[in-house]
Design a protein around this motif. Structure first.
Motif, PDB file in Angstrom:
ATOM      1  N   VAL A  33      -1.238   7.974   5.987  1.00 31.34           N
ATOM      2  CA  VAL A  33      -2.123   8.353   4.500  1.00 31.34           C
ATOM      3  C   VAL A  33      -0.623   8.240   4.109  1.00 31.34           C
ATOM      4  O   VAL A  33      -0.623   7.807   2.789  1.00 31.34           O
ATOM      5  CB  VAL A  33      -2.716   8.855   4.188  1.00 31.34           C
ATOM      6  CG1 VAL A  33      -2.186   9.692   3.094  1.00 31.34           C
ATOM      7  CG2 VAL A  33      -4.476   8.649   5.077  1.00 31.34           C
ATOM      8  N   VAL A  34       0.408   8.222   4.677  1.00 33.70           N
ATOM      9  CA  VAL A  34       1.415   8.915   3.426  1.00 33.70           C
ATOM     10  C   VAL A  34       2.043   7.307   3.004  1.00 33.70           C
ATOM     11  O   VAL A  34       2.657   7.405   2.520  1.00 33.70           O
ATOM     12  CB  VAL A  34       2.709   9.804   4.413  1.00 33.70           C
ATOM     13  CG1 VAL A  34       3.614  10.357   3.463  1.00 33.70           C
ATOM     14  CG2 VAL A  34       2.225  11.450   3.622  1.00 33.70           C
ATOM     15  N   TRP A  35       2.714   6.893   4.205  1.00 35.06           N
ATOM     16  CA  TRP A  35       3.274   4.928   3.783  1.00 35.06           C
ATOM     17  C   TRP A  35       1.955   4.225   2.892  1.00 35.06           C
ATOM     18  O   TRP A  35       2.811   4.071   2.501  1.00 35.06           O
ATOM     19  CB  TRP A  35       2.884   4.711   5.177  1.00 35.06           C
ATOM     20  CG  TRP A  35       3.769   3.432   5.753  1.00 35.06           C
ATOM     21  CD1 TRP A  35       4.973   2.914   5.582  1.00 35.06           C
ATOM     22  CD2 TRP A  35       3.014   2.308   4.786  1.00 35.06           C
ATOM     23  NE1 TRP A  35       5.143   1.772   5.188  1.00 35.06           N
ATOM     24  CE2 TRP A  35       4.091   1.168   4.516  1.00 35.06           C
ATOM     25  CE3 TRP A  35       1.530   1.865   5.025  1.00 35.06           C
ATOM     26  CZ2 TRP A  35       3.981  -0.223   4.509  1.00 35.06           C
ATOM     27  CZ3 TRP A  35       1.198   0.679   5.150  1.00 35.06           C
ATOM     28  CH2 TRP A  35       2.140  -0.788   4.968  1.00 35.06           C
ATOM     29  N   LEU A  36       1.015   4.295   3.204  1.00 35.31           N
ATOM     30  CA  LEU A  36      -0.128   4.102   2.104  1.00 35.31           C
ATOM     31  C   LEU A  36      -0.041   4.763   0.514  1.00 35.31           C
ATOM     32  O   LEU A  36       0.039   3.727  -0.143  1.00 35.31           O
ATOM     33  CB  LEU A  36      -1.580   3.835   2.571  1.00 35.31           C
ATOM     34  CG  LEU A  36      -1.845   3.052   4.508  1.00 35.31           C
ATOM     35  CD1 LEU A  36      -3.222   3.607   4.309  1.00 35.31           C
ATOM     36  CD2 LEU A  36      -1.694   1.862   3.500  1.00 35.31           C
ATOM     37  N   GLN A  37       0.389   6.255   0.589  1.00 35.64           N
ATOM     38  CA  GLN A  37       0.331   6.675  -1.033  1.00 35.64           C
ATOM     39  C   GLN A  37       2.062   6.132  -1.125  1.00 35.64           C
ATOM     40  O   GLN A  37       1.730   5.990  -2.745  1.00 35.64           O
ATOM     41  CB  GLN A  37      -0.008   8.263  -0.969  1.00 35.64           C
ATOM     42  CG  GLN A  37      -1.020   8.831  -0.615  1.00 35.64           C
ATOM     43  CD  GLN A  37      -0.952   9.662  -0.560  1.00 35.64           C
ATOM     44  OE1 GLN A  37      -1.392  10.287   0.877  1.00 35.64           O
ATOM     45  NE2 GLN A  37      -0.509  11.086  -1.697  1.00 35.64           N
ATOM     46  N   TRP A  38       2.696   5.609  -0.261  1.00 37.29           N
ATOM     47  CA  TRP A  38       3.913   5.233  -1.434  1.00 37.29           C
ATOM     48  C   TRP A  38       3.889   3.865  -1.715  1.00 37.29           C
ATOM     49  O   TRP A  38       4.292   2.719  -2.460  1.00 37.29           O
ATOM     50  CB  TRP A  38       4.495   5.691   0.131  1.00 37.29           C
ATOM     51  CG  TRP A  38       5.591   6.651   0.465  1.00 37.29           C
ATOM     52  CD1 TRP A  38       5.611   7.539  -0.119  1.00 37.29           C
ATOM     53  CD2 TRP A  38       6.079   7.504   1.589  1.00 37.29           C
ATOM     54  NE1 TRP A  38       6.157   9.313  -0.310  1.00 37.29           N
ATOM     55  CE2 TRP A  38       6.512   9.070   1.113  1.00 37.29           C
ATOM     56  CE3 TRP A  38       6.526   7.020   2.589  1.00 37.29           C
ATOM     57  CZ2 TRP A  38       7.538   9.572   2.287  1.00 37.29           C
ATOM     58  CZ3 TRP A  38       7.061   8.154   3.320  1.00 37.29           C
ATOM     59  CH2 TRP A  38       7.417   9.371   3.417  1.00 37.29           C
ATOM     60  N   ARG A  39       3.124   3.123  -0.360  1.00 42.81           N
ATOM     61  CA  ARG A  39       2.867   1.799  -0.944  1.00 42.81           C
ATOM     62  C   ARG A  39       2.983   1.721  -2.271  1.00 42.81           C
ATOM     63  O   ARG A  39       2.561   0.326  -2.609  1.00 42.81           O
ATOM     64  CB  ARG A  39       2.765   0.653   0.142  1.00 42.81           C
ATOM     65  CG  ARG A  39       3.616   0.727   1.541  1.00 42.81           C
ATOM     66  CD  ARG A  39       4.897   0.193   1.579  1.00 42.81           C
ATOM     67  NE  ARG A  39       4.047  -1.513   0.569  1.00 42.81           N
ATOM     68  CZ  ARG A  39       4.893  -2.341  -0.361  1.00 42.81           C
ATOM     69  NH1 ARG A  39       5.644  -1.441  -0.991  1.00 42.81           N
ATOM     70  NH2 ARG A  39       4.343  -3.348  -0.308  1.00 42.81           N
ATOM     71  N   MET A  40       1.384   2.100  -2.193  1.00 38.26           N
ATOM     72  CA  MET A  40       0.308   2.308  -3.504  1.00 38.26           C
ATOM     73  C   MET A  40       1.231   2.260  -4.532  1.00 38.26           C
ATOM     74  O   MET A  40       0.971   1.663  -5.975  1.00 38.26           O
ATOM     75  CB  MET A  40      -1.378   3.085  -2.634  1.00 38.26           C
ATOM     76  CG  MET A  40      -1.657   2.188  -1.804  1.00 38.26           C
ATOM     77  SD  MET A  40      -3.216   3.716  -1.541  1.00 38.26           S
ATOM     78  CE  MET A  40      -3.855   3.885  -2.845  1.00 38.26           C
ATOM     79  N   ARG A  41       2.121   3.815  -4.962  1.00 34.29           N
ATOM     80  CA  ARG A  41       2.553   4.248  -5.973  1.00 34.29           C
ATOM     81  C   ARG A  41       3.555   2.510  -6.319  1.00 34.29           C
ATOM     82  O   ARG A  41       3.581   3.100  -7.239  1.00 34.29           O
ATOM     83  CB  ARG A  41       3.261   4.878  -5.336  1.00 34.29           C
ATOM     84  CG  ARG A  41       4.520   5.355  -6.437  1.00 34.29           C
ATOM     85  CD  ARG A  41       6.028   6.657  -6.270  1.00 34.29           C
ATOM     86  NE  ARG A  41       6.379   5.630  -5.062  1.00 34.29           N
ATOM     87  CZ  ARG A  41       7.036   5.658  -4.425  1.00 34.29           C
ATOM     88  NH1 ARG A  41       7.146   7.427  -4.319  1.00 34.29           N
ATOM     89  NH2 ARG A  41       8.229   4.890  -3.664  1.00 34.29           N
ATOM     90  N   ASP A  42       4.116   2.582  -5.502  1.00 35.34           N
ATOM     91  CA  ASP A  42       5.520   1.213  -5.362  1.00 35.34           C
ATOM     92  C   ASP A  42       3.934  -0.289  -6.119  1.00 35.34           C
ATOM     93  O   ASP A  42       4.773  -0.861  -7.220  1.00 35.34           O
ATOM     94  CB  ASP A  42       5.535   0.699  -4.368  1.00 35.34           C
ATOM     95  CG  ASP A  42       6.928   1.838  -3.784  1.00 35.34           C
ATOM     96  OD1 ASP A  42       7.195   2.991  -4.586  1.00 35.34           O
ATOM     97  OD2 ASP A  42       7.253   1.955  -2.539  1.00 35.34           O
ATOM     98  N   LEU A  43       3.166  -0.795  -5.556  1.00 34.72           N
ATOM     99  CA  LEU A  43       2.742  -1.304  -5.843  1.00 34.72           C
ATOM    100  C   LEU A  43       2.500  -1.459  -7.614  1.00 34.72           C
ATOM    101  O   LEU A  43       2.115  -2.307  -8.414  1.00 34.72           O
ATOM    102  CB  LEU A  43       1.106  -2.371  -5.786  1.00 34.72           C
ATOM    103  CG  LEU A  43       0.814  -2.493  -3.694  1.00 34.72           C
ATOM    104  CD1 LEU A  43       1.021  -2.258  -2.979  1.00 34.72           C
ATOM    105  CD2 LEU A  43       2.066  -3.760  -3.835  1.00 34.72           C
TER     106      LEU A  43
END
Length: 103
Positions: free
Chosen positions: A48-58
């Protein structure tokens, strides 16, 4: 991330200190269940942490380029949402185990 990372460290440390202070042995079943659920919650939390970072970047890239969010964002969100439910339920059960201490 900062809020949950602190909890990941503080909760087990304070829990072990409290367990020792109250005289609970490691062999108590609800302690085993709590620890197993804590690991399960952690296994859900890390992606979830990785996904949040990627979603933020997107989202930042879409904003910068004046474009809508890409389909990958929605796919990440669905995974984020799906992993959040077992993690949240696990935390609730851990809380119940700690309060009720079933035999």
């Amino acid at each position: 991330f900062l809020f949950t990372a602190v909890a990941v460290v503080v909760q087990p440390v304070t829990g072990i200190v409290l367990m020792r202070h109250l005289g609970y042995p490691w062999s108590v079943l609800w302690i085993h269940a709590s620890l197993a659920l804590f690991v399960l919650v952690g296994c859900c939390w890390l992606p979830v942490v990785w996904l949040q970072w990627r979603m933020r970047d997107l989202a930042r890239a879409a904003l910068r380029e004046g474009q809508p969010l890409p389909p990958l964002y929605r796919r990440y969100f669905r995974w984020w949402f799906a992993l959040g439910w077992p993690a949240f339920a696990g935390v609730l059960v851990i809380f119940w185990l700690m309060v009720s201490k079933p035999t």
